[in-house]
Motif scaffolding. Structure first.
Motif, mmCIF file in Angstrom:
data_model
loop_
_atom_site.group_PDB
_atom_site.id
_atom_site.type_symbol
_atom_site.label_atom_id
_atom_site.label_comp_id
_atom_site.label_asym_id
_atom_site.label_seq_id
_atom_site.Cartn_x
_atom_site.Cartn_y
_atom_site.Cartn_z
ATOM 1 N N ASP A 21 24.368 31.014 33.585
ATOM 2 C CA ASP A 21 23.271 31.102 34.424
ATOM 3 C C ASP A 21 23.340 30.138 35.628
ATOM 4 O OD1 ASP A 21 22.467 33.555 32.852
ATOM 5 O OD2 ASP A 21 21.095 32.596 31.760
ATOM 6 N N ASP A 22 23.615 28.990 35.249
ATOM 7 C CA ASP A 22 23.468 27.957 36.282
ATOM 8 C C ASP A 22 24.459 28.432 37.466
ATOM 9 O OD1 ASP A 22 21.774 26.260 34.741
ATOM 10 O OD2 ASP A 22 23.629 24.936 33.801
ATOM 11 N N CYS A 23 25.859 28.836 36.699
ATOM 12 C CA CYS A 23 26.875 29.133 37.807
ATOM 13 C C CYS A 23 26.557 30.484 38.430
ATOM 14 C CB CYS A 23 27.957 29.349 37.080
ATOM 15 S SG CYS A 23 28.567 27.840 36.141
ATOM 16 N N LEU A 24 25.946 31.335 38.000
ATOM 17 C CA LEU A 24 25.674 32.558 38.705
ATOM 18 C C LEU A 24 24.397 32.322 39.800
ATOM 19 C CD1 LEU A 24 26.050 35.656 38.953
ATOM 20 C CD2 LEU A 24 24.212 35.851 37.559
ATOM 21 N N ASP B 176 26.474 43.381 32.377
ATOM 22 C CA ASP B 176 25.371 43.462 31.692
ATOM 23 C C ASP B 176 24.691 42.109 31.601
ATOM 24 O OD1 ASP B 176 25.839 46.295 30.606
ATOM 25 O OD2 ASP B 176 27.312 45.123 29.710
ATOM 26 N N LEU B 177 25.119 41.184 31.209
ATOM 27 C CA LEU B 177 24.508 39.771 31.088
ATOM 28 C C LEU B 177 24.253 39.200 32.432
ATOM 29 C CD1 LEU B 177 26.914 38.360 28.452
ATOM 30 C CD2 LEU B 177 24.689 39.100 28.229
ATOM 31 N N ALA B 178 24.964 39.453 33.346
ATOM 32 C CA ALA B 178 24.791 39.006 34.975
ATOM 33 C C ALA B 178 23.501 39.525 35.540
ATOM 34 C CB ALA B 178 25.946 38.826 35.650
ATOM 35 N N TYR B 179 23.329 40.844 35.401
ATOM 36 C CA TYR B 179 22.368 42.013 36.293
ATOM 37 C C TYR B 179 21.424 42.534 35.417
ATOM 38 C CZ TYR B 179 26.068 40.751 39.683
ATOM 39 O OH TYR B 179 27.031 40.303 40.447
ATOM 40 N N ALA C 89 19.032 24.758 39.894
ATOM 41 C CA ALA C 89 20.001 25.647 40.464
ATOM 42 C C ALA C 89 19.353 26.924 41.299
ATOM 43 C CB ALA C 89 20.811 26.321 39.310
ATOM 44 N N GLU C 90 18.116 27.224 41.079
ATOM 45 C CA GLU C 90 17.422 28.203 41.595
ATOM 46 C C GLU C 90 16.585 27.659 42.839
ATOM 47 O OE1 GLU C 90 15.305 28.987 38.120
ATOM 48 O OE2 GLU C 90 13.284 28.858 39.409
ATOM 49 N N ARG D 48 12.900 36.141 32.352
ATOM 50 C CA ARG D 48 12.570 35.355 30.976
ATOM 51 C C ARG D 48 13.723 35.202 30.301
ATOM 52 N NH1 ARG D 48 7.425 34.054 29.651
ATOM 53 N NH2 ARG D 48 8.345 32.586 28.066
ATOM 54 N N GLU D 49 14.634 36.033 30.373
ATOM 55 C CA GLU D 49 16.043 35.951 29.788
ATOM 56 C C GLU D 49 16.961 34.966 30.223
ATOM 57 O OE1 GLU D 49 16.884 39.899 27.556
ATOM 58 O OE2 GLU D 49 16.043 40.267 29.441
ATOM 59 N N TYR D 50 16.593 34.490 31.524
ATOM 60 C CA TYR D 50 17.847 33.720 32.242
ATOM 61 C C TYR D 50 17.299 32.098 31.820
ATOM 62 C CZ TYR D 50 19.686 37.156 35.338
ATOM 63 O OH TYR D 50 20.392 38.481 35.569
ATOM 64 N N ARG D 51 18.527 31.257 31.662
ATOM 65 C CA ARG D 51 18.309 30.107 31.100
ATOM 66 C C ARG D 51 18.773 28.792 31.876
ATOM 67 N NH1 ARG D 51 15.237 32.361 28.247
ATOM 68 N NH2 ARG D 51 15.430 32.651 26.125
#
Length: 257
Positions: free
Chosen positions: A21-24, A76-79, A92-93, A84-87
């Motif tokens: 998630d940090d990277c994306l 699936d995990l990216a999009y 980063a944001e 609330r599921e992103y960590r």
């Protein structure tokens, strides 16, 4: 492919999602500069750094899907997760702001992740060690590139120095979250899979202080750390980022990366 024992499996899955998630999210933020950079060279450098981060996210999500074992892949995990599921780290944001803000955000993150990946390259988890071995070279470049800009702007004109100082004031409170530990990081450190983030703080501070000395900047103390991203609590801007990031997959389900 061998997987870690069950008692560390959940911790590893959580950490893979955090790192992915940090990277994306940061990769998406950096990619927003494509076509808008202040000079032509940066219009090439910024997308390349974004691609480095998104490439790391792909590897981490793919491995997370294997560890999870529920048939979810990188798309699936990216999009297809809710906010609330992103960590990801709140750092980063953070919105790009001006160029000074973007370069400082990149320096803060890269100065933490370069030693993190360097230590993870020695991991007892062979797959993760392989991901880290490639990423550490990319993050070394990110430190050099963003560090040079922080020095150039901080030690530049009165206007560029003012903007860089503003960026330091705004973004530094978000750095404390990188070094937080919990049951997940403790379990992985004990198993020799990932380093304890807190153990990397002194090296991060040395890197930042060295660059700040050349940039005529001072690293401020953090009175009120901004945290919450690792537990799914994000800033207002994150919803806007996610709506853009997920638009294609939500509108045209089944697309692949």
């Amino acid at each position: 492919m061998s997987h870690p024992a069950t008692d560390t499996r959940e911790a590893l899955l959580e950490q893979l999602l955090r790192l992915g998630d940090d990277c994306l999210v940061l990769g998406h933020r950096v990619s927003e500069w494509c076509g808008h950079s202040p000079i032509l060279e940066e219009d090439m450098a910024m997308p390349n750094m974004a691609l480095d981060l998104i490439g790391q996210a792909r590897s981490l999500y793919t491995y997370a899907g294997e560890i999870e074992g529920k048939g979810r892949g990188e798309d699936d995990l990216a999009y297809l997760r809710g906010d609330r599921e992103y960590r990801n780290l709140l750092l980063a944001e953070r919105p790009n702001g001006d160029f000074a803000h973007t370069m400082l955000r990149q320096l803060y993150y890269a100065a933490f992740m370069e030693p993190y990946w360097r230590e993870t390259a020695k991991s007892t988890d062979v797959t993760l060690a392989g991901i880290a071995g490639k990423a550490v070279k990319e993050l070394a470049y990110h430190i050099r590139h963003s560090g040079e800009w922080v020095i150039r702007l901080g030690d530049g004109t009165e206007e560029s120095a003012r903007r860089m100082a503003d960026a330091v004031e705004e973004l530094t409170p978000y750095t404390d979250e990188m070094f937080q530990t919990d049951a997940v990081t403790d379990a992985l450190a004990e198993a020799g899979i990932c380093p304890d983030p807190a153990s990397l703080r002194s090296e991060w501070e040395r890197t930042i202080d060295t660059i700040f000395a050349d940039a005529n900047l001072t690293r401020p103390t953090i009175d009120y750390p901004q945290i919450g991203g690792r537990t799914g609590f994000h800033g207002e801007e994150f919803g806007h980022l996610l709506s853009e990031l997920q638009y294609m997959q939500r509108t045209y389900p089944g697309m692949t990366w």
